[in-house]
Design a protein around this motif. Structure first.
Motif, PDB file in Angstrom:
ATOM      1  N   VAL A  38      -8.652 -22.814 -50.787  1.00 38.22           N
ATOM      2  CA  VAL A  38      -8.939 -23.577 -52.022  1.00 38.22           C
ATOM      3  C   VAL A  38     -10.212 -24.376 -51.768  1.00 38.22           C
ATOM      4  CG1 VAL A  38      -7.966 -25.108 -53.774  1.00 38.22           C
ATOM      5  CG2 VAL A  38      -6.443 -23.705 -52.367  1.00 38.22           C
ATOM      6  N   TRP A  77     -11.035 -28.075 -53.014  1.00 40.73           N
ATOM      7  CA  TRP A  77      -9.884 -28.976 -52.911  1.00 40.73           C
ATOM      8  C   TRP A  77     -10.310 -30.388 -52.549  1.00 40.73           C
ATOM      9  CZ3 TRP A  77      -8.149 -31.934 -48.829  1.00 40.73           C
ATOM     10  CH2 TRP A  77      -6.859 -32.461 -48.929  1.00 40.73           C
ATOM     11  N   TRP A  88      -5.603 -32.651 -55.533  1.00 41.90           N
ATOM     12  CA  TRP A  88      -5.197 -31.304 -55.921  1.00 41.90           C
ATOM     13  C   TRP A  88      -3.771 -31.016 -55.417  1.00 41.90           C
ATOM     14  CZ3 TRP A  88      -8.823 -26.745 -56.880  1.00 41.90           C
ATOM     15  CH2 TRP A  88     -10.058 -27.185 -57.365  1.00 41.90           C
ATOM     16  N   HIS A 144      -9.667 -26.709 -45.907  1.00 42.78           N
ATOM     17  CA  HIS A 144      -9.120 -26.403 -47.237  1.00 42.78           C
ATOM     18  C   HIS A 144      -8.364 -25.064 -47.249  1.00 42.78           C
ATOM     19  CE1 HIS A 144     -12.746 -23.942 -47.699  1.00 42.78           C
ATOM     20  NE2 HIS A 144     -13.538 -25.009 -47.714  1.00 42.78           N
ATOM     21  N   VAL A 149      -2.406 -23.395 -58.230  1.00 48.06           N
ATOM     22  CA  VAL A 149      -3.243 -24.525 -57.818  1.00 48.06           C
ATOM     23  C   VAL A 149      -3.564 -25.379 -59.031  1.00 48.06           C
ATOM     24  CG1 VAL A 149      -5.485 -25.173 -56.873  1.00 48.06           C
ATOM     25  CG2 VAL A 149      -4.238 -23.244 -55.890  1.00 48.06           C
ATOM     26  N   ASP A 187      -5.885 -28.655 -60.137  1.00 52.56           N
ATOM     27  CA  ASP A 187      -6.956 -29.520 -59.652  1.00 52.56           C
ATOM     28  C   ASP A 187      -6.762 -30.959 -60.113  1.00 52.56           C
ATOM     29  OD1 ASP A 187      -7.975 -29.806 -62.271  1.00 52.56           O
ATOM     30  OD2 ASP A 187      -9.611 -28.373 -61.971  1.00 52.56           O
TER      31      ASP A 187
END
Length: 471
Positions: free
Chosen positions: A387, A390, A394, A440, A457, A459
């Motif tokens: 990610v 990130w 997150w 990450h 995921v 954010d």
């Protein structure tokens, strides 16, 4: 070309050295009418224009440019993406007039498209970069009605200043102003002092530190590459001359404005400075900049590392270290941490800002890469997610057969794709290229490796991104 470039740089330095301090003046106008309150500087002193747009100042004997901080609501003349907000100092000249134009859109809402480390070393690199710019142009077009501009965080070239001119020609395809910072690979080597190192860059792009305004946001561009005059060695460092100028610049900026500081080498890649350490790829005296930004809502935009990483120092100060446009030095479309070639996008509305990373060749919702069980040599029994943008706000979860199993475990490790690419020395060509560990990365051990698995995921702004793994 090369001889012409160095002659221009030498002439710029010679002009500045020949010029002693003297009184200068001029006027800042739009359509022939004076603009009040515009900051004019020679890189040492900062003054503002009166109601009629006029200014007067004592030019420092070491000044190389006279330039303006372009105010909100206005634009400078732009030539092939290079903003022309400056004049080189001329020994016999005492008047420097600046003509700006009205911004046709309200720049209170604007978008900054931020790239780092294009690092061109050949015509082949230049051709590849030219092809990637269609992504930038198309994405900029999606923000119709907003003020859109570019920011380049430096290392435009890779120790090949002869490519500055063809780079400018190719970059013209972006059709927007691009505000540039110098990188350590943009420096000119071989001079006896640090000051010579930025002379070639200045001959193409103007001052190495300056500022401009957009709506209620203030952008400060700095040079923090301190050339130590041995081969190509440098440290991350901000000199006292620049600090004094920043103090004067910030004194003219309302305290509630949003601040962006743009520089090549990261300030600090950890939440706190490491004790008693000189890290070449961080800014050794970054604490001085933090002090100047105390109490401000500020973001540092940096490059140099060729990976992507966000650091939240506190509620009002954050650093965004941006991955390289060149990926693995133009040998692969990802960086050594697995982040795709791309650029940061900062959407500003007043003093509020939202950001995301735009991967070249992908839709904007491509914010991570998920791997199935067996892809990682470090955790062969786990699913993996990289990610790249990130930060602490997150959330990274995994779903097995429709059931949310919880948050994945963050770890510092290798991206499987980057590892595979870097292991192919015939492809990457250079022995020193290797994957790097990144914080990450995320992992989870599924109950059934053959199950239907998704990674979800979320954010910091509440946007949700989902990828499926397996069937």
């Amino acid at each position: 070309m090369k001889m012409k470039m160095f002659v221009a740089a030498a002439a710029l330095l010679a002009s500045a050295m020949a010029w002693g301090g003297n009184a200068i003046g001029g006027r800042v106008t739009c359509d022939g009418r004076g603009i009040a309150g515009v900051m004019v500087t020679d890189g040492y002193e900062c003054v503002t224009t009166g109601n009629d747009g006029r200014y007067n100042m004592e030019l420092d004997g070491d000044a190389r440019f006279v330039y303006v901080t372009v105010p909100s609501g206005y634009l400078p003349r732009v030539e092939k993406t290079v903003p022309l907000f400056y004049y080189p100092v001329e020994a016999a000249r005492t008047q420097y007039d600046f003509e700006l134009r009205r911004n046709p859109v309200d720049d209170t809402r604007h978008v900054a498209m931020v790239q780092a480390d294009v690092q061109l070393t050949s015509q082949d690199d230049l051709a590849t970069y030219k092809g990637l710019l269609k992504d930038v142009v198309d994405y900029a077009d999606s923000y119709k009605g907003r003020d859109v501009f570019g920011i380049d965080l430096g290392d435009i070239v890779g120790d090949t200043p002869s490519l500055f001119e063809p780079y400018i020609d190719v970059a013209a395809a972006m059709k927007m102003p691009v505000w540039r910072a110098i990188g350590n690979h943009d420096m000119t080597y071989g001079g006896r002092t640090y000051e010579y190192s930025y002379s070639t860059f200045e001959s193409y792009f103007g001052p190495i530190y300056y500022s401009f305004n957009k709506g209620k946001a203030h952008y400060i561009v700095l040079n923090n590459n301190f050339y130590v005059n041995r081969d190509y060695q440098y440290i991350g460092y901000i000199d006292e001359r620049t600090f004094r100028w920043i103090e004067k610049d910030l004194a003219l900026v309302p305290s509630d404005n949003l601040i962006f500081v743009i520089m090549h080498i990261p300030g600090c890649l950890t939440k706190e400075l490491k004790w008693n350490t000189l890290i070449q790829d961080e800014t050794s005296n970054i604490a001085g900049l933090w002090q100047l930004l105390e109490g401000r809502n500020a973001h540092l935009l940096t490059g140099h590392t060729h990976f992507n990483w966000n650091v939240c120092f506190n509620e009002s100060l954050m650093e965004h270290n941006t991955a390289a446009v060149c990926g693995i030095w133009w040998k692969a479309p990802v960086c050594m941490d697995g982040t795709p070639q791309g650029y940061g996008v900062y959407e500003v509305n007043g003093t509020d800002v939202k950001w995301h990373y735009k991967s070249m060749g992908y839709d904007a919702d491509y914010q991570f890469r998920a791997y199935p069980v067996g892809a990682s040599t470090e955790y062969p029994g786990d699913i993996i997610a990289n990610v790249w943008n990130w930060d602490e706000l997150w959330k990274v979860e995994w779903i097995e057969n429709g059931k949310v199993m919880g948050e994945m475990t963050r770890f510092e490790g290798y991206d499987p794709m980057a590892s595979e690419i870097c292991a192919d020395k015939e492809r990457v060509q250079y022995e020193w290229i290797s994957p790097i560990k990144t914080p990450h990365m995320f992992r989870a051990t599924p109950h059934d490796a053959a199950a239907k698995i998704e990674v979800r995921v979320t954010d910091r702004f509440g946007n949700v991104y989902v990828q499926k793994i397996g069937k």
